[in-house]
Design a protein around this motif. Structure first.
Motif, PDB file in Angstrom:
ATOM      1  N   PRO A 151      67.751 -79.831  27.794  1.00 10.02           N
ATOM      2  CA  PRO A 151      69.120 -79.561  28.265  1.00 10.02           C
ATOM      3  C   PRO A 151      69.932 -78.755  27.255  1.00 10.02           C
ATOM      4  O   PRO A 151      70.821 -79.269  26.578  1.00 10.02           O
ATOM      5  CB  PRO A 151      69.693 -80.968  28.456  1.00 10.02           C
ATOM      6  N   THR A 152      69.632 -77.467  27.185  1.00 10.62           N
ATOM      7  CA  THR A 152      70.345 -76.592  26.251  1.00 10.62           C
ATOM      8  C   THR A 152      71.205 -75.563  26.972  1.00 10.62           C
ATOM      9  O   THR A 152      71.796 -74.691  26.329  1.00 10.62           O
ATOM     10  CB  THR A 152      69.353 -75.865  25.328  1.00 10.62           C
ATOM     11  N   GLY A 153      71.291 -75.666  28.284  1.00 13.58           N
ATOM     12  CA  GLY A 153      72.102 -74.742  29.060  1.00 13.58           C
ATOM     13  C   GLY A 153      71.790 -74.904  30.525  1.00 13.58           C
ATOM     14  O   GLY A 153      70.813 -75.586  30.895  1.00 13.58           O
ATOM     15  N   VAL A 172      73.222 -82.269  29.396  1.00  8.27           N
ATOM     16  CA  VAL A 172      72.467 -83.318  30.086  1.00  8.27           C
ATOM     17  C   VAL A 172      72.956 -83.443  31.524  1.00  8.27           C
ATOM     18  O   VAL A 172      72.166 -83.407  32.481  1.00  8.27           O
ATOM     19  CB  VAL A 172      72.578 -84.661  29.335  1.00  8.27           C
ATOM     20  N   VAL A 173      74.244 -83.588  31.708  1.00  7.00           N
ATOM     21  CA  VAL A 173      74.785 -83.706  33.062  1.00  7.00           C
ATOM     22  C   VAL A 173      74.684 -82.385  33.815  1.00  7.00           C
ATOM     23  O   VAL A 173      74.409 -82.356  35.017  1.00  7.00           O
ATOM     24  CB  VAL A 173      76.242 -84.204  33.034  1.00  7.00           C
ATOM     25  N   LEU A 197      72.913 -81.910  37.389  1.00  2.97           N
ATOM     26  CA  LEU A 197      73.583 -81.327  38.565  1.00  2.97           C
ATOM     27  C   LEU A 197      72.708 -80.254  39.204  1.00  2.97           C
ATOM     28  O   LEU A 197      72.631 -80.156  40.437  1.00  2.97           O
ATOM     29  CB  LEU A 197      74.934 -80.737  38.156  1.00  2.97           C
ATOM     30  N   ASP A 198      72.054 -79.451  38.382  1.00  2.00           N
ATOM     31  CA  ASP A 198      71.147 -78.443  38.930  1.00  2.00           C
ATOM     32  C   ASP A 198      69.998 -79.098  39.685  1.00  2.00           C
ATOM     33  O   ASP A 198      69.592 -78.623  40.759  1.00  2.00           O
ATOM     34  CB  ASP A 198      70.595 -77.560  37.809  1.00  2.00           C
ATOM     35  N   TYR A 199      69.459 -80.190  39.141  1.00  2.00           N
ATOM     36  CA  TYR A 199      68.389 -80.912  39.831  1.00  2.00           C
ATOM     37  C   TYR A 199      68.842 -81.346  41.224  1.00  2.00           C
ATOM     38  O   TYR A 199      68.164 -81.106  42.230  1.00  2.00           O
ATOM     39  CB  TYR A 199      67.996 -82.166  39.043  1.00  2.00           C
ATOM     40  N   LEU A 200      69.968 -82.034  41.261  1.00  5.51           N
ATOM     41  CA  LEU A 200      70.471 -82.562  42.527  1.00  5.51           C
ATOM     42  C   LEU A 200      70.769 -81.445  43.513  1.00  5.51           C
ATOM     43  O   LEU A 200      70.475 -81.559  44.709  1.00  5.51           O
ATOM     44  CB  LEU A 200      71.721 -83.403  42.279  1.00  5.51           C
ATOM     45  N   GLN A 243      79.256 -90.718  38.736  1.00  4.08           N
ATOM     46  CA  GLN A 243      78.176 -91.165  39.613  1.00  4.08           C
ATOM     47  C   GLN A 243      76.852 -90.517  39.202  1.00  4.08           C
ATOM     48  O   GLN A 243      75.797 -91.153  39.276  1.00  4.08           O
ATOM     49  CB  GLN A 243      78.502 -90.813  41.071  1.00  4.08           C
ATOM     50  N   VAL A 244      76.922 -89.267  38.763  1.00  3.32           N
ATOM     51  CA  VAL A 244      75.709 -88.597  38.286  1.00  3.32           C
ATOM     52  C   VAL A 244      75.167 -89.323  37.059  1.00  3.32           C
ATOM     53  O   VAL A 244      73.960 -89.567  36.933  1.00  3.32           O
ATOM     54  CB  VAL A 244      75.997 -87.110  37.966  1.00  3.32           C
ATOM     55  N   MET A 245      76.055 -89.694  36.145  1.00  2.00           N
ATOM     56  CA  MET A 245      75.618 -90.415  34.949  1.00  2.00           C
ATOM     57  C   MET A 245      75.058 -91.796  35.312  1.00  2.00           C
ATOM     58  O   MET A 245      74.090 -92.260  34.691  1.00  2.00           O
ATOM     59  CB  MET A 245      76.783 -90.554  33.966  1.00  2.00           C
ATOM     60  N   GLN A 246      75.627 -92.434  36.313  1.00  2.00           N
ATOM     61  CA  GLN A 246      75.096 -93.721  36.763  1.00  2.00           C
ATOM     62  C   GLN A 246      73.686 -93.546  37.318  1.00  2.00           C
ATOM     63  O   GLN A 246      72.803 -94.378  37.076  1.00  2.00           O
ATOM     64  CB  GLN A 246      76.013 -94.330  37.824  1.00  2.00           C
ATOM     65  N   MET A 247      73.470 -92.468  38.051  1.00  2.00           N
ATOM     66  CA  MET A 247      72.138 -92.170  38.566  1.00  2.00           C
ATOM     67  C   MET A 247      71.151 -91.992  37.420  1.00  2.00           C
ATOM     68  O   MET A 247      70.025 -92.491  37.460  1.00  2.00           O
ATOM     69  CB  MET A 247      72.197 -90.916  39.437  1.00  2.00           C
ATOM     70  N   LEU A 248      71.589 -91.294  36.372  1.00  2.00           N
ATOM     71  CA  LEU A 248      70.727 -91.088  35.213  1.00  2.00           C
ATOM     72  C   LEU A 248      70.433 -92.405  34.500  1.00  2.00           C
ATOM     73  O   LEU A 248      69.317 -92.635  34.030  1.00  2.00           O
ATOM     74  CB  LEU A 248      71.379 -90.103  34.243  1.00  2.00           C
ATOM     75  N   LYS A 249      71.436 -93.259  34.433  1.00  2.00           N
ATOM     76  CA  LYS A 249      71.239 -94.562  33.782  1.00  2.00           C
ATOM     77  C   LYS A 249      70.203 -95.388  34.543  1.00  2.00           C
ATOM     78  O   LYS A 249      69.297 -95.980  33.938  1.00  2.00           O
ATOM     79  CB  LYS A 249      72.575 -95.315  33.714  1.00  2.00           C
TER      80      LYS A 249
END
Length: 344
Positions: free
Chosen positions: A23-25, A72-73, A77-80, A312-318
Protein backbone atom coordinates in the motif's frame (compact mmCIF):
# COMPACT_ATOMS: atom_id res chain seq x y z
CA UNK A 1 -8.17 -16.43 19.46
CA UNK A 2 -11.90 -17.06 19.31
CA UNK A 3 -13.32 -18.59 16.15
CA UNK A 4 -16.81 -17.27 16.90
CA UNK A 5 -16.97 -14.60 14.21
CA UNK A 6 -20.45 -14.10 12.73
CA UNK A 7 -19.02 -12.36 9.67
CA UNK A 8 -16.65 -15.18 8.79
CA UNK A 9 -17.33 -16.98 5.50
CA UNK A 10 -18.31 -20.65 5.63
CA UNK A 11 -15.61 -23.32 5.56
CA UNK A 12 -14.32 -23.65 2.03
CA UNK A 13 -12.59 -26.81 0.76
CA UNK A 14 -11.36 -25.01 -2.37
CA UNK A 15 -7.63 -24.55 -3.05
CA UNK A 16 -6.09 -21.63 -1.18
CA UNK A 17 -4.74 -18.62 -3.03
CA UNK A 18 -2.68 -15.76 -1.58
CA UNK A 19 -2.11 -12.46 -3.30
CA UNK A 20 -1.72 -8.82 -2.28
CA UNK A 21 -0.23 -5.39 -2.79
CA UNK A 22 2.14 -2.98 -1.10
CA UNK A 23 0.00 0.00 0.00
CA UNK A 24 2.26 2.76 -1.28
CA UNK A 25 -0.27 4.52 -3.49
CA UNK A 26 -3.60 4.09 -5.29
CA UNK A 27 -3.93 1.17 -7.67
CA UNK A 28 -3.90 1.69 -11.43
CA UNK A 29 -4.67 0.02 -14.76
CA UNK A 30 -1.55 -2.13 -14.47
CA UNK A 31 -2.87 -3.64 -11.24
CA UNK A 32 -6.30 -4.12 -12.82
CA UNK A 33 -4.91 -6.09 -15.76
CA UNK A 34 -2.26 -7.96 -13.81
CA UNK A 35 -4.27 -8.97 -10.77
CA UNK A 36 -7.49 -7.24 -9.76
CA UNK A 37 -9.88 -8.51 -12.41
CA UNK A 38 -8.46 -12.00 -11.95
CA UNK A 39 -8.99 -11.79 -8.19
CA UNK A 40 -12.66 -11.07 -8.75
CA UNK A 41 -12.89 -14.25 -10.83
CA UNK A 42 -10.85 -16.28 -8.31
CA UNK A 43 -13.53 -15.70 -5.68
CA UNK A 44 -15.64 -18.35 -7.40
CA UNK A 45 -12.99 -21.08 -7.47
CA UNK A 46 -10.52 -20.46 -4.64
CA UNK A 47 -10.43 -19.69 -0.95
CA UNK A 48 -8.71 -16.35 -1.40
CA UNK A 49 -6.60 -14.26 0.96
CA UNK A 50 -5.57 -10.77 -0.17
CA UNK A 51 -2.84 -9.09 1.85
CA UNK A 52 -2.20 -5.40 2.31
CA UNK A 53 1.57 -5.77 2.74
CA UNK A 54 2.17 -2.66 4.83
CA UNK A 55 5.05 -4.14 6.85
CA UNK A 56 6.85 -5.18 3.67
CA UNK A 57 6.26 -1.71 2.20
CA UNK A 58 8.25 -0.23 5.07
CA UNK A 59 11.41 -2.05 3.94
CA UNK A 60 12.02 0.81 1.49
CA UNK A 61 9.66 3.48 2.84
CA UNK A 62 10.84 4.03 6.41
CA UNK A 63 11.48 7.67 5.50
CA UNK A 64 7.79 8.14 4.65
CA UNK A 65 5.77 5.87 6.92
CA UNK A 66 2.72 8.08 6.56
CA UNK A 67 2.48 7.14 2.89
CA UNK A 68 2.11 3.48 3.81
CA UNK A 69 -0.41 4.13 6.58
CA UNK A 70 -2.59 6.40 4.42
CA UNK A 71 -2.74 4.00 1.54
CA UNK A 72 -3.96 0.96 3.47
CA UNK A 73 -7.53 2.22 3.26
CA UNK A 74 -7.00 3.69 -0.22
CA UNK A 75 -5.97 0.33 -1.64
CA UNK A 76 -8.82 -1.38 0.21
CA UNK A 77 -11.22 1.05 -1.48
CA UNK A 78 -9.78 0.07 -4.85
CA UNK A 79 -10.35 -3.60 -4.00
CA UNK A 80 -13.98 -3.03 -3.09
CA UNK A 81 -14.61 -0.80 -6.09
CA UNK A 82 -13.33 -3.50 -8.46
CA UNK A 83 -15.71 -6.09 -7.05
CA UNK A 84 -13.66 -7.95 -4.46
CA UNK A 85 -16.25 -9.17 -1.96
CA UNK A 86 -15.11 -9.39 1.69
CA UNK A 87 -17.80 -12.04 2.26
CA UNK A 88 -15.97 -14.32 -0.21
CA UNK A 89 -12.39 -13.05 0.02
CA UNK A 90 -10.44 -12.46 3.22
CA UNK A 91 -8.69 -9.09 3.06
CA UNK A 92 -6.02 -8.68 5.73
CA UNK A 93 -3.38 -6.24 6.97
CA UNK A 94 0.05 -7.87 7.15
CA UNK A 95 1.42 -5.93 10.12
CA UNK A 96 -1.48 -6.96 12.34
CA UNK A 97 -0.57 -10.65 12.17
CA UNK A 98 2.57 -11.09 14.32
CA UNK A 99 2.76 -14.78 13.43
CA UNK A 100 4.05 -13.75 9.99
CA UNK A 101 7.03 -12.05 11.63
CA UNK A 102 7.68 -15.11 13.79
CA UNK A 103 7.67 -17.43 10.78
CA UNK A 104 10.01 -15.09 8.91
CA UNK A 105 12.45 -15.28 11.82
CA UNK A 106 12.52 -19.07 11.65
CA UNK A 107 12.81 -19.17 7.85
CA UNK A 108 15.81 -16.82 7.85
CA UNK A 109 17.76 -19.70 9.36
CA UNK A 110 17.04 -21.72 6.22
CA UNK A 111 18.55 -19.27 3.71
CA UNK A 112 21.96 -17.71 3.26
CA UNK A 113 22.77 -14.09 2.48
CA UNK A 114 24.42 -15.26 -0.74
CA UNK A 115 21.23 -17.06 -1.82
CA UNK A 116 19.14 -13.99 -1.08
CA UNK A 117 21.49 -11.81 -3.11
CA UNK A 118 21.31 -14.23 -6.04
CA UNK A 119 17.52 -14.07 -6.23
CA UNK A 120 16.89 -12.43 -9.65
CA UNK A 121 13.83 -10.54 -8.42
CA UNK A 122 15.70 -9.09 -5.45
CA UNK A 123 18.67 -8.16 -7.65
CA UNK A 124 16.43 -6.35 -10.13
CA UNK A 125 14.59 -4.47 -7.40
CA UNK A 126 17.87 -3.39 -5.78
CA UNK A 127 18.98 -1.89 -9.09
CA UNK A 128 15.59 -0.27 -9.65
CA UNK A 129 15.73 1.47 -6.27
CA UNK A 130 19.40 2.43 -6.58
CA UNK A 131 20.40 0.76 -3.30
CA UNK A 132 23.77 -0.51 -4.60
CA UNK A 133 25.33 -1.89 -1.39
CA UNK A 134 23.20 0.19 0.99
CA UNK A 135 20.46 -2.44 1.02
CA UNK A 136 18.04 -2.38 3.95
CA UNK A 137 18.28 -5.78 5.63
CA UNK A 138 14.50 -6.09 5.65
CA UNK A 139 14.42 -5.59 1.90
CA UNK A 140 17.13 -8.17 1.26
CA UNK A 141 15.32 -10.77 3.35
CA UNK A 142 11.99 -10.25 1.60
CA UNK A 143 11.99 -13.77 0.06
CA UNK A 144 11.85 -15.25 3.58
CA UNK A 145 9.08 -12.83 4.53
CA UNK A 146 7.08 -13.70 1.46
CA UNK A 147 7.56 -17.39 2.19
CA UNK A 148 6.08 -16.74 5.64
CA UNK A 149 3.09 -14.97 4.10
CA UNK A 150 2.42 -17.82 1.68
CA UNK A 151 2.99 -20.74 4.03
CA UNK A 152 1.10 -19.21 6.96
CA UNK A 153 -2.11 -19.69 4.98
CA UNK A 154 -0.89 -22.89 3.30
CA UNK A 155 -1.55 -21.31 -0.06
CA UNK A 156 -1.00 -23.65 -2.99
CA UNK A 157 -1.51 -20.98 -5.65
CA UNK A 158 0.12 -17.53 -5.85
CA UNK A 159 -0.65 -15.20 -8.78
CA UNK A 160 2.50 -13.27 -9.78
CA UNK A 161 4.08 -11.54 -12.73
CA UNK A 162 6.75 -13.54 -14.52
CA UNK A 163 9.40 -11.36 -12.86
CA UNK A 164 8.28 -12.70 -9.47
CA UNK A 165 8.63 -16.41 -10.28
CA UNK A 166 12.07 -16.59 -8.58
CA UNK A 167 10.37 -15.58 -5.33
CA UNK A 168 7.99 -18.54 -5.57
CA UNK A 169 10.89 -20.86 -6.35
CA UNK A 170 12.76 -19.67 -3.27
CA UNK A 171 9.62 -20.06 -1.14
CA UNK A 172 9.39 -23.69 -2.20
CA UNK A 173 13.09 -24.17 -1.41
CA UNK A 174 12.38 -22.99 2.14
CA UNK A 175 9.35 -25.28 2.40
CA UNK A 176 11.32 -28.33 1.29
CA UNK A 177 14.25 -27.56 3.58
CA UNK A 178 12.00 -26.98 6.58
CA UNK A 179 10.05 -30.19 6.06
CA UNK A 180 13.25 -32.14 5.54
CA UNK A 181 14.83 -30.73 8.71
CA UNK A 182 11.85 -31.53 10.93
CA UNK A 183 11.08 -34.84 9.24
CA UNK A 184 7.43 -33.95 8.68
CA UNK A 185 5.31 -32.49 5.87
CA UNK A 186 4.19 -29.41 7.78
CA UNK A 187 4.43 -26.76 5.08
CA UNK A 188 3.05 -27.03 1.55
CA UNK A 189 4.61 -25.96 -1.73
CA UNK A 190 2.86 -23.53 -4.02
CA UNK A 191 2.76 -22.82 -7.73
CA UNK A 192 2.74 -19.52 -9.54
CA UNK A 193 -0.07 -18.37 -11.80
CA UNK A 194 1.06 -15.80 -14.37
CA UNK A 195 -1.79 -13.70 -15.85
CA UNK A 196 -2.48 -14.06 -19.57
CA UNK A 197 -2.13 -10.31 -20.09
CA UNK A 198 1.34 -9.32 -18.99
CA UNK A 199 2.55 -6.15 -17.35
CA UNK A 200 1.21 -2.95 -18.87
CA UNK A 201 3.78 -0.35 -19.91
CA UNK A 202 3.42 3.19 -18.60
CA UNK A 203 1.63 5.81 -20.64
CA UNK A 204 5.09 7.22 -21.46
CA UNK A 205 6.21 3.96 -23.08
CA UNK A 206 8.43 2.81 -20.24
CA UNK A 207 8.42 -0.90 -19.57
CA UNK A 208 6.42 -0.65 -16.36
CA UNK A 209 3.40 1.34 -15.24
CA UNK A 210 4.57 2.52 -11.84
CA UNK A 211 3.30 4.83 -9.12
CA UNK A 212 6.83 6.07 -8.50
CA UNK A 213 7.36 6.94 -12.16
CA UNK A 214 4.10 8.87 -12.39
CA UNK A 215 3.12 7.18 -15.65
CA UNK A 216 -0.12 5.56 -14.51
CA UNK A 217 -3.87 5.89 -14.94
CA UNK A 218 -5.36 5.30 -11.51
CA UNK A 219 -8.54 3.30 -11.07
CA UNK A 220 -10.15 6.24 -9.28
CA UNK A 221 -9.11 8.78 -11.94
CA UNK A 222 -11.69 11.40 -12.89
CA UNK A 223 -13.00 11.70 -16.43
CA UNK A 224 -10.76 14.72 -17.00
CA UNK A 225 -7.71 12.89 -15.63
CA UNK A 226 -8.37 9.94 -17.93
CA UNK A 227 -8.73 12.26 -20.92
CA UNK A 228 -5.50 14.08 -20.11
CA UNK A 229 -3.58 10.83 -19.58
CA UNK A 230 -4.76 9.30 -22.86
CA UNK A 231 -3.56 12.37 -24.73
CA UNK A 232 -0.07 11.66 -23.36
CA UNK A 233 -0.09 7.96 -24.29
CA UNK A 234 2.99 6.97 -26.28
CA UNK A 235 2.25 5.79 -29.82
CA UNK A 236 4.60 5.50 -32.85
CA UNK A 237 7.21 8.29 -32.95
CA UNK A 238 7.74 7.64 -36.67
CA UNK A 239 4.05 8.12 -37.48
CA UNK A 240 4.43 11.80 -38.29
CA UNK A 241 1.66 12.17 -40.88
CA UNK A 242 -1.76 10.57 -41.00
CA UNK A 243 -0.84 9.10 -44.38
CA UNK A 244 2.29 7.41 -42.99
CA UNK A 245 2.14 3.67 -42.23
CA UNK A 246 2.15 3.20 -38.47
CA UNK A 247 3.76 0.58 -36.25
CA UNK A 248 1.85 -1.50 -33.71
CA UNK A 249 4.85 -2.95 -31.87
CA UNK A 250 5.68 -0.89 -28.78
CA UNK A 251 2.69 1.37 -29.41
CA UNK A 252 1.19 1.84 -25.95
CA UNK A 253 -2.22 2.90 -27.30
CA UNK A 254 -2.62 -0.44 -29.05
CA UNK A 255 -1.18 -2.38 -26.12
CA UNK A 256 -3.91 -0.87 -23.94
CA UNK A 257 -6.56 -1.57 -26.59
CA UNK A 258 -5.43 -5.21 -26.70
CA UNK A 259 -5.91 -5.37 -22.93
CA UNK A 260 -9.31 -3.64 -22.67
CA UNK A 261 -11.09 -3.53 -26.04
CA UNK A 262 -13.62 -6.37 -26.26
CA UNK A 263 -14.38 -5.70 -29.95
CA UNK A 264 -11.45 -7.73 -31.26
CA UNK A 265 -12.71 -7.72 -34.85
CA UNK A 266 -13.06 -3.94 -34.91
CA UNK A 267 -9.67 -3.56 -33.25
CA UNK A 268 -8.05 -5.82 -35.86
CA UNK A 269 -9.49 -3.62 -38.61
CA UNK A 270 -8.16 -0.50 -36.89
CA UNK A 271 -4.70 -2.05 -36.59
CA UNK A 272 -4.65 -2.94 -40.28
CA UNK A 273 -5.74 0.58 -41.22
CA UNK A 274 -3.07 2.12 -39.00
CA UNK A 275 -0.35 -0.10 -40.44
CA UNK A 276 -1.16 0.69 -44.06
CA UNK A 277 -1.50 4.43 -43.34
CA UNK A 278 -4.36 6.89 -43.39
CA UNK A 279 -5.32 6.66 -39.71
CA UNK A 280 -4.22 9.30 -37.23
CA UNK A 281 -3.14 8.72 -33.63
CA UNK A 282 -5.98 10.94 -32.45
CA UNK A 283 -8.55 8.45 -33.78
CA UNK A 284 -6.83 5.58 -32.00
CA UNK A 285 -6.66 7.54 -28.76
CA UNK A 286 -10.31 8.54 -29.04
CA UNK A 287 -11.27 4.87 -29.19
CA UNK A 288 -9.01 4.12 -26.22
CA UNK A 289 -10.39 6.98 -24.15
CA UNK A 290 -13.97 5.89 -24.77
CA UNK A 291 -13.21 2.37 -23.60
CA UNK A 292 -11.38 3.53 -20.48
CA UNK A 293 -14.05 6.08 -19.58
CA UNK A 294 -16.76 3.43 -19.82
CA UNK A 295 -14.75 0.87 -17.85
CA UNK A 296 -13.55 3.16 -15.06
CA UNK A 297 -16.73 5.21 -14.49
CA UNK A 298 -18.55 2.49 -12.46
CA UNK A 299 -15.36 1.64 -10.56
CA UNK A 300 -14.92 5.31 -9.66
CA UNK A 301 -18.57 5.59 -8.58
CA UNK A 302 -18.36 2.52 -6.33
CA UNK A 303 -15.10 3.78 -4.87
CA UNK A 304 -16.66 7.13 -4.00
CA UNK A 305 -19.60 5.35 -2.39
CA UNK A 306 -17.42 3.14 -0.20
CA UNK A 307 -15.20 6.12 0.68
CA UNK A 308 -18.13 7.84 2.38
CA UNK A 309 -17.78 5.43 5.31
CA UNK A 310 -14.10 4.75 5.82
CA UNK A 311 -14.81 3.52 9.32
CA UNK A 312 -16.82 0.66 7.87
CA UNK A 313 -13.98 -0.14 5.48
CA UNK A 314 -11.57 -0.31 8.41
CA UNK A 315 -14.00 -2.56 10.29
CA UNK A 316 -14.06 -4.87 7.27
CA UNK A 317 -10.26 -4.95 7.34
CA UNK A 318 -10.26 -5.70 11.06
CA UNK A 319 -12.65 -8.63 10.66
CA UNK A 320 -10.71 -10.05 7.72
CA UNK A 321 -7.43 -9.71 9.58
CA UNK A 322 -8.86 -11.50 12.63
CA UNK A 323 -10.01 -14.41 10.47
CA UNK A 324 -6.65 -14.55 8.73
CA UNK A 325 -4.77 -14.47 12.03
CA UNK A 326 -6.58 -17.57 13.22
CA UNK A 327 -5.30 -19.44 10.17
CA UNK A 328 -1.76 -18.08 10.50
CA UNK A 329 -1.71 -18.85 14.23
CA UNK A 330 -2.65 -22.48 13.60
CA UNK A 331 0.18 -22.89 11.09
CA UNK A 332 2.67 -21.16 13.39
CA UNK A 333 1.68 -23.49 16.22
CA UNK A 334 2.44 -26.47 13.97
CA UNK A 335 5.80 -24.96 13.06
CA UNK A 336 6.72 -24.35 16.69
CA UNK A 337 5.85 -27.91 17.65
CA UNK A 338 7.86 -29.29 14.72
CA UNK A 339 10.85 -27.22 15.87
CA UNK A 340 10.46 -28.36 19.46
CA UNK A 341 9.57 -24.87 20.67
CA UNK A 342 6.31 -25.70 22.43
CA UNK A 343 7.36 -25.94 26.05
CA UNK A 344 4.17 -25.26 27.97
Amino acid sequence: MSSQNPSAPPANPAPIILTGDRPTGPLHLGHFVGSLRNRVAYQDTYRQFIMLADAQALTDNMDDIGKVHRNVVEVALDYLACGIDPARTTILIQSQIPELTELTFYYLNLVTVARLERNPTVKAEIVLRGFERDIPAGFLTYPASQAADITAFKATVVPVGDDQIPMIEQCNEIVRKFNRNVGQEILVECKAIVPEVGRLPGIDGRAKMSKSLGNTINLGASADEIRAAVKQVYTDPLHLKVSDPGHIEGNVAFIYLDAFDTDKEGLAEMKAHYQRGGLGDSVVKKRLEGILQEMLAPIRARREEFAQDRGQVMQMLKEGTMRAREVAAATTDEVRKALGLSYF
